[in-house]
Design an enzyme around this catalytic site. Sequence first.
Site, short mmCIF file in Angstrom:
data_model
loop_
_atom_site.label_atom_id
_atom_site.label_comp_id
_atom_site.label_asym_id
_atom_site.label_seq_id
_atom_site.Cartn_x
_atom_site.Cartn_y
_atom_site.Cartn_z
N HIS A 267 26.53 8.34 14.38
CA HIS A 267 27.52 9.24 13.78
C HIS A 267 27.53 9.14 12.26
O HIS A 267 28.57 8.99 11.64
CB HIS A 267 28.91 8.98 14.35
CG HIS A 267 28.91 8.86 15.84
ND1 HIS A 267 28.49 9.88 16.65
CD2 HIS A 267 29.26 7.86 16.67
CE1 HIS A 267 28.59 9.49 17.92
NE2 HIS A 267 29.05 8.27 17.96
N ASP A 297 28.72 2.16 23.50
CA ASP A 297 29.91 1.81 22.74
C ASP A 297 31.01 2.86 22.78
O ASP A 297 32.09 2.64 22.23
CB ASP A 297 29.55 1.46 21.29
CG ASP A 297 28.80 2.56 20.57
OD1 ASP A 297 28.60 3.64 21.16
OD2 ASP A 297 28.41 2.35 19.42
N TYR A 528 21.55 17.04 18.60
CA TYR A 528 21.02 16.01 17.70
C TYR A 528 20.34 14.87 18.45
O TYR A 528 19.44 14.23 17.93
CB TYR A 528 22.10 15.49 16.75
CG TYR A 528 23.22 14.69 17.39
CD1 TYR A 528 23.01 13.42 17.91
CD2 TYR A 528 24.52 15.19 17.44
CE1 TYR A 528 24.04 12.68 18.47
CE2 TYR A 528 25.56 14.47 18.00
CZ TYR A 528 25.31 13.21 18.52
OH TYR A 528 26.33 12.48 19.08
#
Length: 990
Positions: A267, A297, A528
């Site tokens: 991110h 995560d 992405y």
Amino acid sequence: MKSLVMRTILFVLPRMLEFTARRHPVFRDRLKQHDVTAWFGLKDESIGATIAIRGGKVFAQAGSRAEADVALVFQDVYTALVFLMPGPDQGEIIHAAKNFKVVTVGRDDLLLWFTQTLNMSQTVGFEMGVKMPDGSRRYTTCTNGGPIFVYVKDGRILRTTPIDFDDKDAASWEIEARGKRFRPKRGGLVAPHALSLKSQVYSDKRILYPMKRVDFDPDGERNPQNRGKSGYVRISWDEAFDIVAKEINRQKRVHGPGSITFPMSSHHQWGNVGYYLSSLMRFANLIGFTRVVANPDSWEGWYWGAMHHFGNSMRVGVPAGGGTMADCLNEAEMVVFWSCDPESTNGAYAGFEGTQHRLWAKELGIEFVHIDPHFSATAQLLGGRWIPIRPQTDSAMAIAIMYVWAVEGLYDEDYVATRTTGFDEWKAYLLGETDGVPKTPEWQEDETGVPAKDVRALARKWGGRKVHLAIGMSGAGFGGAGRGATGQQWARSMVMIMAMQGWGKPGVNFGSLQMGAPIDPYFYFPGYADGGISGDLLWTGNAVHNYQRMPHVLTMNHVRQMVPRQQLPDAIINGHATGYLWDGMSQEAQFAPFTYPMPGYSPIHMIYRYGGSSFSTVTKSGRWVEAYRHESIEFVVNQSIWMEGEAQFADVILPACTSLERWDIGEWCNAGGYAVHSYSVLNHRVVTLQHKCIEPLGESRSDYDIFCGVLAKLGLGSVFAEGGRDLDWARRVFDSSDLPKRISWKEFCRKGYYVVPPGEVPVPDMRWYAEGRKKDIPEPAPLPSQYAEEFGKGLQTPSGKLEFVPELFKRHTADNPDRPAVNHYLPSWEGLRATELAKRYPLQMIATHSRYSFHTYNDGKNSAVNQIEDHRALIAGHRFWLLRLNPADAEARGIRHRDLVKIFNDRGAVICAADIASMVMPGVVKSYEASAEFQLIEIGNETVEIGGCLNILTPDRSQTRGTHSMAPNSCLVQVEKWRDAEAFKTSRAA
């Protein structure tokens, strides 16, 4: 004839380049960067021509291949024409390159520059952005919080605004629910942090020049013990590239390629070219490296626990949630938000797109319940019943609710009988037949702090109504209570609750009204995580989604050694680690451990760090300080935009630019990979060309250009770039999608975005399963081999049904009491049951995602986000992280609003500003993870952190044995008024 065509092209080529230079100053400036002679021709030299570039001018000149600086040598005329003809077939080009039918000769940096210049000549004349009446130009970009317009004048950013649509853009959808009609706003309802980008570009914390640590000598003393302490001196890009490239070669020569690792933060900046799974992966694969294996995560409890009840490994174990918005608005009578705060988490990247839907539900009279230790922003906005619950005890309450249903017959008996397995064994546990303890509401009361009467009342109301269950970040999974020691139990319980209520029937589903608008899932654009330009088929979604659509040379990392991300510091410090794989293709791969170091490979000796800081996104972050200073780490390079977090521990710093200073392309909220159709959290699909709005500040460069620069020193720049700049790769991504069917590249460059027309109202997730039909949702999961019986019918589980007692746990975890097949409630190993620890540290800390920043990317940097008083408090010239306390806990400690307080445990101490409010239950302190700042100071004979890195305090222990997981929300602390606050203020005043 083909030979004549080739000769003609070679004759015209220099004249075309010279003509382009006369028309376009930027191309003329490009030609002035290098003097070079380039030869084009056949391998046998029967046809060939030389182009010379001197002082920005282009000439055709006589000369042989041997006399040229660089050469492009073709096997035959056909291959030459594939490369030289207008509108080349990229697939043919890649085929020729892979089979050595074209060979490049010469110095790699010149080859890279020359081939990129040829590609630049094809697009340099396009208008980029829209000219505005005030003389500014409006560009477009996409951020982690949504697409925005960027207004630029005289090379400087004036302002940014949320994207809004014009009359030429696709119409918006309309939906009817209970006699009312609803339409979304025509534009992007972006997150607050999306609009902070201008202040980040011009931040005084920007790194604008390559730098070397003052006491680091690559040919002498390296002084690793001083990382994070000593300062930096400015160096040139050429020196920086030389140091990094030479060290890469030294590492491979002395230790082997496994000695290099590339830890990254997820991110970072948005885009399909610049994302870490794209250009970084391609870069790393070309070098060879020990892979840092990420733990799940954002979906710990789902991947390690809930997945085994229903499958969905290719959605990382979370429910799809698709199509649930209209189902909720039309059918549901109640929404239970359980550890779910979509007004803060925004469906990850979706901003406030779902807020409209939730307000429509409120208008329709749908009832809301919020189960959370914190009275969240969602609860504040929507109202309803708040049921505060002690952190990490959620599964006890869920089990008690299911007990009430089992005893009072408040569950869907037909669904349980026909769509599930193992219910009798589960019911026996609920009733206490297996352990002598009935799981009554009274049983859970001491654990959760929720009165038994409230649990029984909720169970009865829920059991008699059609309810949507909103859980975690997206409303259909991720985060939430899944990030703690009992995270797997909670996530498993959520699936089992829905199984008892008829998951998939009208009005019975997962969702927070965030997902499921009528958008078109059949329009293709890669996400992405589909690999971008990486060419990697193993660790991205490339093989599943984009492999056939965008020809490019595949890249492979030949090093098989891996290290678990959460244990990377320990692997360095202790020399060994054990992890468990997360693999979206499989339910079974997670049960086999892997070890570091792997026989045959070197331990890690070099760290190449890319992206935002991860100090505050990994547990027990203080471990990283010792790891960076460990004598075994011979070299650390950090490729960063701002001086923050881990950048200060580098030997060499490579200054990257922001996304507004480079080219990219991406779709809002489109993750791709194993989150297919993730854009369903939006009201409109929006694909953006991420314009290069201004030139990079200082000497900063795009990540892509930095990778090219390093690799050119290694002779791999041309292999990496395939002749393209970042804009050329953006064009290739564009061509791989369905965009060319709807908009030209030229118009897309000018306008900067495309709105995909809406689709039909989607069928709710799991409706097909509830009705006993074949799966009719357009997603590639499960894989054909994963169906137990007939292809397309049933779930991914061994039985093909929802399993109350997972068969895979029976097979693989029988000797692991932490992961029982029957979902027993096991108290948190760091909770109030840990009596000795709880005596010293009686408060439970939860640190969730902030609504004002996205991990470390938007926080800090003296940006606009820092000025939000609900995010950081300005005290004595320093902006402190906030820590929310209940008034009773504050009063008992003599703490007043905005006092500086020390929150601490055995792992460390962090200084925060007190935020006293009844919105957090007694015994709990509430804050946020992912501070970008990391600043250790020594004051009053004590070392404390003042940046807000609360993950210093969280445990590094896995949720359960046999997993590679983290549990940051299982964290006991104490809070006291900071005794050195006045000394700190005095020192700042001085």
